[in-house]
Design a protein around this motif. Structure first.
Motif, PDB file in Angstrom:
ATOM      1  N   ASP A  12       0.717  -1.187  -0.091  1.00 16.59           N
ATOM      2  CA  ASP A  12      -0.068  -0.192   0.128  1.00 16.59           C
ATOM      3  C   ASP A  12       0.778   1.202  -0.009  1.00 16.59           C
ATOM      4  N   LYS A  15       1.847   2.173  -3.450  1.00 14.26           N
ATOM      5  CA  LYS A  15       0.835   2.709  -4.293  1.00 14.26           C
ATOM      6  C   LYS A  15       0.777   4.185  -4.095  1.00 14.26           C
ATOM      7  N   ARG A  19       1.723   7.183  -6.664  1.00 14.46           N
ATOM      8  CA  ARG A  19       0.743   8.324  -6.942  1.00 14.46           C
ATOM      9  C   ARG A  19       1.229   9.393  -6.662  1.00 14.46           C
TER      10      ARG A  19
END
Length: 203
Positions: A12, A15, A19
């Protein structure tokens, strides 16, 4: 208590990092610092978002050298990015930083050690930050051996720490960015001292 696996937590984090790198204009500010120690070599990457723009710095070098050289070709990315995909990942707790020999002062031949420090401020959302010290493994056998030896020093049941901690909200009157935190400098210093000792013994 139950040992906490951070395998999915690390996925996570990647990610969020991707981004920030791909869509910096969505953030009021961000500071992502990654340092990886693997097989006697170190890699460091820092991504900052200011005014919607991304600024990146990359360094690398042997662990026995205090000042790593700029990694202009970003060769370290090929080492850092796969770290987030390792199948077995655990995290050290604050207890691991108390002894003189902390995790970065020990020559791990079977683990990849990485510290991930992130502070992010998204629009209309309170700022948040996290700083975790991970140990990643390519197979369960080495991971099980690590747990047997280091169990008392790793995170169990997600207990919070003051120096190593999962996501928490940034209080408004605190510094906007961790910059190069005192802890990060302390850990890098420990890497250098430990490596000097390791090389002198093997010489």
């Amino acid at each position: 208590m139950t040992v906490t696996s951070y395998t999915h937590y690390l996925r996570d984090l990647k990610k969020i990092i991707d981004r920030i790198r791909d869509r910096p204009f969505e953030f009021d500010g961000a500071d992502v610092q990654l340092a990886l120690c693997k097989n006697g070599f170190g890699y460091r990457c820092r991504d900052r978002v200011e005014h919607g723009q991304l600024f990146s710095e990359h360094h690398m070098g042997p662990l026995d050298i205090c000042d790593w050289q700029p990694d202009l070709e970003q060769l370290g990315r090929a080492e850092i990015d796969p770290f987030f995909e390792l199948p077995e990942v655990f995290a050290y707790s604050d207890r691991a930083l108390r002894p003189e020999k902390n995790p970065l002062s020990v020559a791990h031949w079977d683990a990849t050690i990485g510290i991930v420090e992130i502070e992010v401020r998204e629009r209309s959302v309170p700022g948040r930050r996290q700083r975790m010290l991970f140990a990643g493994f390519t197979d369960p056998i080495h991971a099980e051996f690590f747990l047997a030896v280091e169990r008392d020093l790793i995170v169990q049941d997600h207990q919070p720490g003051t120096q190593l901690y999962e996501w928490q909200e940034v209080v408004r009157d605190e510094e906007a960015s961790p910059a190069m935190s005192a802890l990060s400098k302390k850990l890098r210093s420990a890497i250098s001292r430990a490596s000097n000792s390791t090389w002198s013994k093997s010489a």
